[in-house]
Design a protein around this motif. Structure first.
Motif, mmCIF file in Angstrom:
data_model
loop_
_atom_site.group_PDB
_atom_site.id
_atom_site.type_symbol
_atom_site.label_atom_id
_atom_site.label_comp_id
_atom_site.label_asym_id
_atom_site.label_seq_id
_atom_site.Cartn_x
_atom_site.Cartn_y
_atom_site.Cartn_z
ATOM 1 N N GLY A 192 78.415 -11.071 24.245
ATOM 2 C CA GLY A 192 78.736 -10.417 25.502
ATOM 3 C C GLY A 192 77.555 -10.018 26.350
ATOM 4 O O GLY A 192 77.718 -9.347 27.377
ATOM 5 N N ARG A 193 76.343 -10.440 25.959
ATOM 6 C CA ARG A 193 75.140 -10.082 26.721
ATOM 7 C C ARG A 193 74.303 -11.327 26.973
ATOM 8 O O ARG A 193 74.379 -12.314 26.233
ATOM 9 N N ASP A 194 73.498 -11.279 28.024
ATOM 10 C CA ASP A 194 72.640 -12.412 28.361
ATOM 11 C C ASP A 194 71.548 -12.616 27.325
ATOM 12 O O ASP A 194 70.912 -11.653 26.869
ATOM 13 N N LEU A 195 71.350 -13.870 26.959
ATOM 14 C CA LEU A 195 70.249 -14.267 26.086
ATOM 15 C C LEU A 195 69.547 -15.433 26.763
ATOM 16 O O LEU A 195 70.172 -16.468 27.030
ATOM 17 N N GLY A 196 68.289 -15.254 27.090
ATOM 18 C CA GLY A 196 67.549 -16.274 27.828
ATOM 19 C C GLY A 196 66.381 -16.825 27.042
ATOM 20 O O GLY A 196 65.791 -16.139 26.209
ATOM 21 N N LEU A 197 66.057 -18.076 27.298
ATOM 22 C CA LEU A 197 64.926 -18.726 26.645
ATOM 23 C C LEU A 197 64.101 -19.475 27.677
ATOM 24 O O LEU A 197 64.639 -20.217 28.494
ATOM 25 N N ASN A 198 62.802 -19.268 27.635
ATOM 26 C CA ASN A 198 61.870 -19.970 28.512
ATOM 27 C C ASN A 198 60.785 -20.572 27.625
ATOM 28 O O ASN A 198 59.958 -19.850 27.061
ATOM 29 N N ARG A 199 60.782 -21.906 27.497
ATOM 30 C CA ARG A 199 59.866 -22.560 26.551
ATOM 31 C C ARG A 199 59.341 -23.859 27.163
ATOM 32 O O ARG A 199 60.107 -24.694 27.635
ATOM 33 N N THR A 200 58.014 -24.007 27.154
ATOM 34 C CA THR A 200 57.369 -25.238 27.607
ATOM 35 C C THR A 200 56.170 -25.500 26.701
ATOM 36 O O THR A 200 55.350 -24.604 26.495
ATOM 37 N N SER A 201 56.067 -26.723 26.156
ATOM 38 C CA SER A 201 55.005 -26.990 25.194
ATOM 39 C C SER A 201 54.479 -28.417 25.311
ATOM 40 O O SER A 201 55.155 -29.304 25.823
ATOM 41 N N VAL A 202 53.267 -28.610 24.809
ATOM 42 C CA VAL A 202 52.694 -29.929 24.588
ATOM 43 C C VAL A 202 52.299 -30.017 23.117
ATOM 44 O O VAL A 202 52.042 -28.990 22.475
ATOM 45 N N TYR A 203 52.251 -31.240 22.575
ATOM 46 C CA TYR A 203 51.946 -31.374 21.156
ATOM 47 C C TYR A 203 51.301 -32.718 20.861
ATOM 48 O O TYR A 203 51.421 -33.682 21.629
ATOM 49 N N GLY A 204 50.621 -32.755 19.738
ATOM 50 C CA GLY A 204 50.074 -33.985 19.198
ATOM 51 C C GLY A 204 50.446 -34.091 17.727
ATOM 52 O O GLY A 204 50.324 -33.109 16.985
ATOM 53 N N ILE A 205 50.935 -35.260 17.306
ATOM 54 C CA ILE A 205 51.427 -35.454 15.944
ATOM 55 C C ILE A 205 50.892 -36.769 15.389
ATOM 56 O O ILE A 205 50.810 -37.770 16.106
ATOM 57 N N VAL A 206 50.530 -36.771 14.110
ATOM 58 C CA VAL A 206 50.167 -37.996 13.396
ATOM 59 C C VAL A 206 51.212 -38.239 12.307
ATOM 60 O O VAL A 206 51.528 -37.329 11.523
ATOM 61 N N ASP A 207 51.764 -39.440 12.289
ATOM 62 C CA ASP A 207 52.768 -39.828 11.294
ATOM 63 C C ASP A 207 52.140 -40.734 10.236
ATOM 64 O O ASP A 207 51.247 -41.535 10.539
ATOM 65 N N ARG B 173 66.436 -10.710 26.308
ATOM 66 C CA ARG B 173 67.698 -10.156 25.818
ATOM 67 C C ARG B 173 68.154 -9.013 26.720
ATOM 68 O O ARG B 173 67.392 -8.090 27.009
ATOM 69 N N GLU B 174 69.388 -9.122 27.181
ATOM 70 C CA GLU B 174 69.970 -8.056 27.993
ATOM 71 C C GLU B 174 70.239 -6.839 27.124
ATOM 72 O O GLU B 174 70.743 -6.958 26.005
ATOM 73 N N GLY B 175 69.912 -5.658 27.631
ATOM 74 C CA GLY B 175 70.108 -4.430 26.875
ATOM 75 C C GLY B 175 71.554 -3.981 26.845
ATOM 76 O O GLY B 175 72.416 -4.522 27.544
ATOM 77 N N ILE B 176 71.809 -2.965 26.027
ATOM 78 C CA ILE B 176 73.140 -2.387 25.913
ATOM 79 C C ILE B 176 72.990 -0.909 25.570
ATOM 80 O O ILE B 176 72.134 -0.526 24.759
ATOM 81 N N GLY B 177 73.804 -0.052 26.189
ATOM 82 C CA GLY B 177 73.724 1.375 25.921
ATOM 83 C C GLY B 177 72.364 1.938 26.299
ATOM 84 O O GLY B 177 71.890 1.771 27.432
ATOM 85 N N VAL C 194 69.594 0.910 25.009
ATOM 86 C CA VAL C 194 68.581 -0.138 24.843
ATOM 87 C C VAL C 194 68.384 -0.870 26.177
ATOM 88 O O VAL C 194 69.337 -1.423 26.725
ATOM 89 N N PRO C 195 67.164 -0.906 26.706
ATOM 90 C CA PRO C 195 66.926 -1.594 27.980
ATOM 91 C C PRO C 195 66.836 -3.111 27.779
ATOM 92 O O PRO C 195 66.807 -3.607 26.652
ATOM 93 N N ASN C 196 66.810 -3.838 28.876
ATOM 94 C CA ASN C 196 66.488 -5.265 28.799
ATOM 95 C C ASN C 196 65.089 -5.420 28.215
ATOM 96 O O ASN C 196 64.191 -4.624 28.502
ATOM 97 N N TYR C 197 64.894 -6.454 27.409
ATOM 98 C CA TYR C 197 63.566 -6.620 26.819
ATOM 99 C C TYR C 197 63.244 -8.094 26.626
ATOM 100 O O TYR C 197 64.114 -8.958 26.661
ATOM 101 N N TYR C 198 61.943 -8.358 26.431
ATOM 102 C CA TYR C 198 61.431 -9.706 26.192
ATOM 103 C C TYR C 198 60.765 -9.749 24.826
ATOM 104 O O TYR C 198 60.166 -8.769 24.376
ATOM 105 N N ILE C 199 60.849 -10.911 24.191
ATOM 106 C CA ILE C 199 60.116 -11.168 22.953
ATOM 107 C C ILE C 199 59.199 -12.358 23.208
ATOM 108 O O ILE C 199 59.649 -13.418 23.646
ATOM 109 N N TYR C 200 57.914 -12.168 22.946
ATOM 110 C CA TYR C 200 56.914 -13.217 23.152
ATOM 111 C C TYR C 200 56.526 -13.797 21.797
ATOM 112 O O TYR C 200 56.012 -13.089 20.929
ATOM 113 N N MET C 201 56.790 -15.078 21.624
ATOM 114 C CA MET C 201 56.572 -15.725 20.330
ATOM 115 C C MET C 201 55.267 -16.510 20.306
ATOM 116 O O MET C 201 54.707 -16.831 21.354
ATOM 117 N N SER C 202 54.815 -16.828 19.108
ATOM 118 C CA SER C 202 53.536 -17.509 18.882
ATOM 119 C C SER C 202 53.407 -18.767 19.729
ATOM 120 O O SER C 202 54.328 -19.594 19.783
#
Length: 208
Positions: free
Chosen positions: A82-97, A128-132, A134-142
């Motif tokens: 029942g609450r907004d969940l947003g994702l913002n992700r942009t990446s570049v990568y290099g892989i050897v198989d 993540r949209e807050g509730i009660g 709890v305010p709206n908040y962001y999580i910054y990942m590695s």
């Protein structure tokens, strides 16, 4: 969004340049046997848990393959509990198989490979949209993440079109942070900590 579009345009031009170099060197390149898991050179569209993007590859040394790619999830928002969940992700990568069973004639040996590499995320943010109280908040990942994985490659759909599958993880090397309380702990513990880095995807590519 503007930054992502600019990065995508720059990446596409760079990929065209790499493809041109591969085409120029095609005449002198070693032709790999049909039981190789890798096309000599390819450029394709990838779709999976890391988003949508472009990927280029070039095989070398019979059992090895190098890939570079670009993925993005451009500011999507969904409803979760029942609450907004947003994702913002942009990446570049290099892989050897690496194809460990090269030379064997069975189907799995001709398609299976293992992978290692590294990625950098220009954006890797969860909203993540807050509730009660709890305010709206962001999580910054590695942002910088090594990669390990496996997959199946060189599955032809036509004379010049092929399919590649991947499954692996972009592993975080730093803990997430949150703009509110200890909410980052929820995406770094147990199975939840693996999900943001999971790479399950399909690549439809043109080989040349």
């Amino acid at each position: 969004m503007t930054t992502q579009i600019r990065l995508l345009k720059d990446f596409m031009w760079w990929m065209l340049f790499v493809g041109f170099l591969g085409y120029c060197g095609r005449a002198s390149a070693q032709v790999l046997p049909e039981y190789s898991a890798f096309p000599k050179n390819s450029i394709g569209l990838q779709l999976g848990t890391q988003g949508v993007g472009l990927q280029g590859s070039s095989a070398f040394g019979r059992v090895f393959n190098a890939r570079i790619g670009f993925n993005t999830v451009p500011d999507i928002t969904v409803q979760y509990n029942g609450r907004d969940l947003g994702l913002n992700r942009t990446s570049v990568y290099g892989i050897v198989d690496w194809q460990p069973l090269y030379g064997n004639a069975d189907w799995l040996s001709r398609k299976w490979y293992v992978s290692a590499g590294i990625s950098y995320y220009f954006n890797n943010t969860l909203y993540r949209e807050g509730i009660g109280t709890v305010p709206n908040y962001y999580i910054y990942m590695s942002k910088l993440r090594p990669y390990i994985g496996t997959g199946l490659g060189n599955m032809p759909l036509s004379h010049s079109i092929g399919l590649r599958t991947d499954f692996g993880f972009f592993i975080p090397i730093s803990s997430p942070t949150s703009t509110y309380d200890d909410r980052a702990e929820k995406v770094s513990s147990g199975l939840r900590g693996l999900l943001p880095g999971m790479n399950a995807g399909l690549t439809l590519y043109y080989r040349f």
